[in-house]
Design an enzyme around this catalytic site. Structure first.
Site, mmCIF file in Angstrom:
data_model
loop_
_atom_site.group_PDB
_atom_site.id
_atom_site.type_symbol
_atom_site.label_atom_id
_atom_site.label_comp_id
_atom_site.label_asym_id
_atom_site.label_seq_id
_atom_site.Cartn_x
_atom_site.Cartn_y
_atom_site.Cartn_z
ATOM 1 N N GLU A 44 0.808 -1.282 0.044
ATOM 2 C CA GLU A 44 0.072 -0.148 -0.142
ATOM 3 C C GLU A 44 0.863 1.357 0.049
ATOM 4 O O GLU A 44 1.918 1.220 0.560
ATOM 5 C CB GLU A 44 -0.805 -0.079 1.339
ATOM 6 C CG GLU A 44 -1.849 -0.856 1.199
ATOM 7 C CD GLU A 44 -2.899 -1.066 2.253
ATOM 8 O OE1 GLU A 44 -3.960 -1.497 2.125
ATOM 9 O OE2 GLU A 44 -2.458 -0.362 3.583
ATOM 10 N N GLU A 132 10.793 -1.601 6.473
ATOM 11 C CA GLU A 132 11.765 -0.804 7.056
ATOM 12 C C GLU A 132 12.890 -0.489 5.815
ATOM 13 O O GLU A 132 13.507 -1.368 5.633
ATOM 14 C CB GLU A 132 12.609 -1.656 8.193
ATOM 15 C CG GLU A 132 13.724 -1.040 8.548
ATOM 16 C CD GLU A 132 13.732 0.514 8.984
ATOM 17 O OE1 GLU A 132 14.536 1.123 8.385
ATOM 18 O OE2 GLU A 132 13.279 0.796 10.091
ATOM 19 N N SER A 182 12.546 7.265 13.770
ATOM 20 C CA SER A 182 11.219 6.893 14.899
ATOM 21 C C SER A 182 11.895 6.501 16.199
ATOM 22 O O SER A 182 12.485 5.297 16.312
ATOM 23 C CB SER A 182 10.464 5.858 14.326
ATOM 24 O OG SER A 182 9.782 6.314 12.884
ATOM 25 N N LEU A 183 11.642 7.260 17.268
ATOM 26 C CA LEU A 183 12.288 6.731 18.558
ATOM 27 C C LEU A 183 11.105 6.131 19.600
ATOM 28 O O LEU A 183 11.311 5.027 19.993
ATOM 29 C CB LEU A 183 12.787 8.050 19.229
ATOM 30 C CG LEU A 183 13.728 8.094 20.309
ATOM 31 C CD1 LEU A 183 14.852 7.043 19.851
ATOM 32 C CD2 LEU A 183 14.176 9.318 20.865
ATOM 33 N N CYS A 301 -0.458 6.175 9.765
ATOM 34 C CA CYS A 301 1.004 5.433 10.417
ATOM 35 C C CYS A 301 0.640 4.183 11.152
ATOM 36 O O CYS A 301 -0.110 4.284 11.913
ATOM 37 C CB CYS A 301 1.680 6.410 10.999
ATOM 38 S SG CYS A 301 2.498 7.785 10.248
#
Length: 325
Positions: A44, A132, A182-183, A301
């Site tokens: 997507e 990722e 991204s933490l 997200c």
């Protein structure tokens, strides 16, 4: 190891590389597209618009080059069919990992979206869909190179959970991209529960690598911080974040979790995220709240899912977060 990407040779018909199977339009105007790849796998992407004309920059006297806002038309593309990172809060991580995408398949998501939507203004691309990007780095770097020469593309960003040493390779080989890290937590204990990848990529090492990126390219890095009710949203977390992030190199993008059925999290209230933002700003850390997009069509997200969720991954998420939530 992830299944390798099927490399293509010779001329490629992008209309056959990614075929639109279904499109859904959100009440906020965003469009989610389900693409079928040539081998039957599906991914997507999301197309949306942020306010502004795409030329807005945030001036900052402490860095050589201002950070560039991803405003205007944006396409969020997938780099893998499925994902092996298995973040506890992410729908994509609940499904099987099928394979890496080729650079051509990533680029085709952007170009085909522009054709389908009849876009004439340049598009900003962010690698933040399924997968990722740094676990498919070779193909992502090829895709970046192809997109940089495309007159329909204005700018490129890569969003990552953080993979070492791939992050240093990105620094060396993709100087033009902006980085979103991204933490989502301020201690390794909590972050490992949320993101198993953290065991091999702890916070301190990731931030050192991210600082190297910022210093090398003279741009600040957006640290994405997804707030979970009762997990990472109190004043102590805000204070630790202020201590972790040097405002010369980082600013914070606060996100609200988008519901994924079966997972042990709840979305924070608007006043909580505003309080968190205000505390960070008071501590000298540039911070903004990113509005959720396409929640009503499961395009936000962490909501992208093309196959049935794996029950064992749902169970692992629930077990990992006890007794935090």
């Amino acid at each position: 190891m992830n299944p390798s990407s099927p490399r293509h040779s010779g001329p490629i018909d992008e209309a056959l590389l990614v075929v639109p199977v279904e499109q859904a339009t959100s009440s906020d105007g965003s469009t989610k597209t389900l693409w079928r790849l040539h081998d039957g796998n599906q991914v997507e992407s999301l197309s949306f618009t942020l306010g502004g004309d795409g030329s807005t920059a945030v001036p900052d006297e402490r860095i050589a080059t201002p950070v560039r806002d991803s405003r205007g038309h944006v396409v969020c593309v997938s780099s893998q069919a499925g994902c092996n990172v298995a973040c506890r809060f992410c729908a994509t991580g609940l499904q099987p990992m099928r394979r890496d995408l080729t650079a051509e398949e990533m680029v085709a998501q952007v170009r085909r979206t522009r054709v389908l939507e009849e876009r004439t203004t340049p598009t900003r691309v962010i690698f933040a869909g399924m997968g990722e990007p740094l676990l498919n780095l070779e193909e992502v770097l090829r895709a970046v190179s192809l997109l940089e020469s495309d007159p329909g593309v204005a700018h490129i960003s890569v969003s990552t959970m953080g993979v070492l040493p791939a992050l240093d390779t990105l620094t060396e080989q993709a100087p033009s991209v902006d980085l979103f890290l991204s933490l989502h937590a301020t201690t390794d204990e909590v972050r490992t529960r949320l993101i198993p990848l953290n065991r091999a990529n702890p916070i301190a090492e990731l931030l050192r690598a991210a600082e190297r990126f910022a210093r090398a390219h003279g741009r600040v890095i957006d640290v994405s911080y997804l707030l979970f009710n009762g997990v990472n949203d109190d004043d102590a977390d805000a204070d630790r974040l202020i201590g972790l992030l040097d405002p010369r190199y980082f600013r914070v993008q606060l996100l609200l979790w988008n519901d994924v059925p079966g997972l042990p999290f709840s979305r924070v209230e608007e006043d909580v995220v505003e309080r968190f933002r205000d505390r960070l700003v008071a501590g000298g850390l540039p911070t903004y709240i990113m509005p959720s997009k396409a929640r009503d069509i499961d395009g936000g997200c962490g909501q992208m899912l093309t196959e049935a969720a794996k029950e064992h991954r749902v169970n692992r998420a629930n077990k990992a977060m006890l007794p935090l939530v």
